[in-house]
Design a protein around this motif. Structure first.
Motif, PDB file in Angstrom:
ATOM      1  N   THR A  44     -51.077  30.664   3.390  1.00  0.00           N
ATOM      2  CA  THR A  44     -50.804  31.719   1.836  1.00  0.00           C
ATOM      3  C   THR A  44     -51.238  30.673   0.259  1.00  0.00           C
ATOM      4  N   GLN A  45     -50.416  29.075   1.359  1.00  0.00           N
ATOM      5  CA  GLN A  45     -50.892  27.561  -0.264  1.00  0.00           C
ATOM      6  C   GLN A  45     -52.623  27.315  -0.289  1.00  0.00           C
ATOM      7  N   LEU A  46     -53.151  27.804   0.591  1.00  0.00           N
ATOM      8  CA  LEU A  46     -54.354  27.432   0.568  1.00  0.00           C
ATOM      9  C   LEU A  46     -55.101  28.964  -0.777  1.00  0.00           C
ATOM     10  N   ALA A  47     -54.671  29.949  -0.222  1.00  0.00           N
ATOM     11  CA  ALA A  47     -55.353  31.477  -0.885  1.00  0.00           C
ATOM     12  C   ALA A  47     -54.876  31.040  -2.306  1.00  0.00           C
ATOM     13  N   GLN A  48     -53.790  30.556  -2.345  1.00  0.00           N
ATOM     14  CA  GLN A  48     -53.155  29.914  -3.911  1.00  0.00           C
ATOM     15  C   GLN A  48     -53.884  29.507  -4.585  1.00  0.00           C
ATOM     16  N   ALA A  49     -54.189  27.953  -3.803  1.00  0.00           N
ATOM     17  CA  ALA A  49     -54.578  27.092  -4.568  1.00  0.00           C
ATOM     18  C   ALA A  49     -56.412  27.975  -5.522  1.00  0.00           C
ATOM     19  N   GLU A  50     -57.116  28.350  -3.907  1.00  0.00           N
ATOM     20  CA  GLU A  50     -58.524  28.771  -3.620  1.00  0.00           C
ATOM     21  C   GLU A  50     -58.173  29.262  -5.292  1.00  0.00           C
ATOM     22  N   LYS A  51     -57.597  30.599  -5.188  1.00  0.00           N
ATOM     23  CA  LYS A  51     -57.108  31.505  -6.243  1.00  0.00           C
ATOM     24  C   LYS A  51     -56.520  30.812  -7.726  1.00  0.00           C
ATOM     25  N   ARG A  52     -56.248  29.292  -8.271  1.00  0.00           N
ATOM     26  CA  ARG A  52     -56.465  28.661  -9.224  1.00  0.00           C
ATOM     27  C   ARG A  52     -57.540  28.243  -9.544  1.00  0.00           C
ATOM     28  N   LYS A  53     -58.347  27.843  -8.608  1.00  0.00           N
ATOM     29  CA  LYS A  53     -60.093  27.273  -8.061  1.00  0.00           C
ATOM     30  C   LYS A  53     -59.505  25.068  -8.358  1.00  0.00           C
ATOM     31  N   GLU A  54     -58.449  25.258  -7.708  1.00  0.00           N
ATOM     32  CA  GLU A  54     -58.050  23.860  -7.418  1.00  0.00           C
ATOM     33  C   GLU A  54     -58.396  23.265  -6.335  1.00  0.00           C
ATOM     34  N   LYS A  55     -58.583  21.856  -6.442  1.00  0.00           N
ATOM     35  CA  LYS A  55     -59.476  21.002  -4.918  1.00  0.00           C
ATOM     36  C   LYS A  55     -57.901  20.760  -4.377  1.00  0.00           C
ATOM     37  N   VAL A  56     -58.170  20.720  -2.683  1.00  0.00           N
ATOM     38  CA  VAL A  56     -56.969  20.766  -1.940  1.00  0.00           C
ATOM     39  C   VAL A  56     -57.011  19.470  -0.907  1.00  0.00           C
ATOM     40  N   TRP A  57     -55.687  18.617  -1.171  1.00  0.00           N
ATOM     41  CA  TRP A  57     -55.523  17.732   0.102  1.00  0.00           C
ATOM     42  C   TRP A  57     -54.913  18.087   0.660  1.00  0.00           C
ATOM     43  N   ILE A  58     -54.363  18.200   1.888  1.00  0.00           N
ATOM     44  CA  ILE A  58     -53.781  17.964   3.269  1.00  0.00           C
ATOM     45  C   ILE A  58     -53.355  17.044   3.557  1.00  0.00           C
ATOM     46  N   VAL A  59     -52.067  16.931   3.267  1.00  0.00           N
ATOM     47  CA  VAL A  59     -50.900  15.760   4.055  1.00  0.00           C
ATOM     48  C   VAL A  59     -50.224  15.880   5.326  1.00  0.00           C
ATOM     49  N   GLY A  60     -50.205  15.678   6.379  1.00  0.00           N
ATOM     50  CA  GLY A  60     -49.494  15.235   7.559  1.00  0.00           C
ATOM     51  C   GLY A  60     -49.224  14.343   7.804  1.00  0.00           C
ATOM     52  N   HIS A  61     -48.476  14.999   8.990  1.00  0.00           N
ATOM     53  CA  HIS A  61     -48.117  13.148  10.261  1.00  0.00           C
ATOM     54  C   HIS A  61     -49.078  13.279  11.487  1.00  0.00           C
ATOM     55  N   LEU A  62     -49.485  14.429  12.012  1.00  0.00           N
ATOM     56  CA  LEU A  62     -50.185  14.315  13.041  1.00  0.00           C
ATOM     57  C   LEU A  62     -51.659  14.818  12.536  1.00  0.00           C
ATOM     58  N   PRO A  63     -52.524  14.291  12.940  1.00  0.00           N
ATOM     59  CA  PRO A  63     -54.660  14.548  12.440  1.00  0.00           C
ATOM     60  C   PRO A  63     -54.831  15.998  14.008  1.00  0.00           C
ATOM     61  N   PRO A  64     -55.567  16.727  13.270  1.00  0.00           N
ATOM     62  CA  PRO A  64     -55.870  17.741  13.725  1.00  0.00           C
ATOM     63  C   PRO A  64     -57.035  17.335  14.964  1.00  0.00           C
ATOM     64  N   GLY A  65     -56.857  18.025  16.500  1.00  0.00           N
ATOM     65  CA  GLY A  65     -57.851  17.212  17.306  1.00  0.00           C
ATOM     66  C   GLY A  65     -57.473  16.487  18.359  1.00  0.00           C
ATOM     67  N   ILE A  66     -57.810  15.538  19.198  1.00  0.00           N
ATOM     68  CA  ILE A  66     -57.344  14.688  19.950  1.00  0.00           C
ATOM     69  C   ILE A  66     -56.553  13.639  20.204  1.00  0.00           C
ATOM     70  N   ASP A  67     -55.023  13.451  20.900  1.00  0.00           N
ATOM     71  CA  ASP A  67     -54.200  12.993  21.221  1.00  0.00           C
ATOM     72  C   ASP A  67     -54.480  11.620  21.832  1.00  0.00           C
ATOM     73  N   VAL A  68     -55.795  10.532  20.624  1.00  0.00           N
ATOM     74  CA  VAL A  68     -55.982  10.034  21.648  1.00  0.00           C
ATOM     75  C   VAL A  68     -55.236   8.592  22.563  1.00  0.00           C
ATOM     76  N   SER A  69     -54.301   8.274  22.137  1.00  0.00           N
ATOM     77  CA  SER A  69     -53.455   7.281  22.721  1.00  0.00           C
ATOM     78  C   SER A  69     -52.518   8.406  24.514  1.00  0.00           C
TER      79      SER A  69
END
Length: 394
Positions: free
Chosen positions: A219-244
């Motif tokens: 929902t947030q990404l769709a709203q940002a796109e409608k407002r023509k905003e660029k987006v940074w997503i901040v979250g603790h965990l990265p997507p992908g491999i859990d290396v450790s």
């Protein structure tokens, strides 16, 4: 014009490091905590394999201020609390307090996050601060955050100020603009709900927080796109491999193709689909958790994994300073600063700088590290000093 952004992650602050002052910290208000910490006989900046004690926390603040005295933005990408906080606190409190643990512990972690936030605010009074929750930042324990946890509003209120009120939903998600720059939307998501290791022990039965997190993000990404905003997503965990986890449980993962995922597989697929659907808007993902520098590409979106302040398991404390163009929001430089704990007279020093971090250049860097043995060896060899890191692409 360039804006400066401080990137900090995995502080893992440990107010239990000096057991002699614990009773005072429990009984006294947070306004007295600095005085109590300053009275401690514990002066060493910390040890490898341990979380961040008070001297290292104060050193971090001084190092941040020296590297960038007036940042426009500070991103704190989760895991502010020490490992095993709840269990260790319960084991250390005096016997006469054991029966009141359920009342004492929530108050203690509230004072802990207030102390950390107030110290950061005092050091950088004019900066916008974006904090997110990590897997260690909850009342219930590691990976046990739940929707409606009373700690979520406590966390957000601690980081709020007269000029910046952080209003998150009960799951710990929120969005905000980058200062007065209406071109950039920062989406702060509590993505611990997506984790392969997520434990719903304290959550209401059947709680769909993981699916709700991605629904909210969509929902947030769709709203940002409608407002023509660029987006940074901040979250603790990265997507992908859990290396450790992959390397700890399966040292031959690369040969066997047997990897552990950070998110549950279906959440990984849905997350990547969201990034692909909104690839014109999403410029960057910022995460932590891994404790070392990493660069990833999630489809065409760069993922910056910020190194940890805590010297755990065997890394030097580190943070990063990112310079971005005010108008185009392009990353002009990313500089790593580190503290060599093996040196008795350690000072925060600049270790590495990367310039012009466009998606194309990050992809090229990853490819070089994949194919150039000498660069790969040098990069991995320097990883524990946080001059480099692991680069992965999936």
């Amino acid at each position: 014009a360039l804006d400066s952004v401080l990137l900090i992650s995995d502080i893992h602050f440990d107010p239990l490091a000096d057991r002699k002052i614990l009773a005072q910290l429990i009984s006294q208000p947070v306004e007295k905590w600095q005085e109590i910490f300053d009275s401690s006989s514990l002066k060493k900046l910390g040890d490898y394999g341990h979380d961040t004690n008070y001297p290292l926390f104060r050193s971090m603040l001084a190092g941040l201020q020296s590297a960038e005295p007036d940042p426009a933005l500070i991103i704190v990408s989760g895991d502010l609390f020490r490992h095993r906080f709840r269990a260790e606190f319960e084991s250390l409190i005096p016997p006469e307090m054991k029966s009141k643990f359920k009342q004492i512990y929530p108050t203690f972690i509230e004072k802990t996050i207030q102390f950390m936030a107030q110290a950061m605010r005092a050091t950088f009074p004019s900066a916008q601060i974006i904090p997110v929750l990590g897997n260690n930042d909850s009342t219930c324990g590691d990976y046990k955050v739940y929707r409606g946890d009373a700690f979520v509003p406590v966390f957000m209120n601690a980081w709020s100020s007269e000029t910046q009120k952080i209003i998150a939903n009960e799951a710990g998600h929120y969005t905000t603009q980058f200062g007065q720059n209406k071109k950039l939307r920062i989406i702060a998501i509590n993505n611990v709900y997506l984790a392969e290791k997520y434990n719903s022990y304290c959550a209401p039965k059947g709680d769909p927080s993981g699916a709700n997190a991605l629904g909210w993000l969509s929902t947030q990404l769709a709203q940002a796109e409608k407002r023509k905003e660029k987006v940074w997503i901040v979250g603790h965990l990265p997507p992908g491999i859990d290396v450790s986890s992959t390397m700890f449980k399966n040292p031959s993962a690369c040969e066997n193709g047997n990897f552990f995922s950070m998110f549950k597989p279906h959440f990984t697929r849905e997350y990547l689909e969201l990034l692909n659907r909104h690839r014109e808007s999403v410029q960057l993902t910022i995460a932590g958790h891994g404790h070392f520098n990493e660069f990833r590409m999630a489809n065409d979106v760069p993922v910056l994994i910020v190194p940890s302040i805590a010297p755990f398991p065997s890394n030097n404390p580190a943070f990063e300073v990112m310079k971005v163009t005010h108008d185009s929001l392009q990353i002009q430089s990313l500089t790593t600063y580190s503290l060599d704990l093996s040196n008795a007279n350690a000072k925060w020093t600049k270790l590495a700088e990367l310039n012009d971090l466009t998606p194309r250049n990050i992809s090229a860097l990853i490819e070089q590290l994949r194919t150039d043995g000498k660069k790969q060896s040098a990069y991995i060899e320097r990883m524990l000093s946080n001059a480099g890191g692991l680069a992965t692409q999936f």
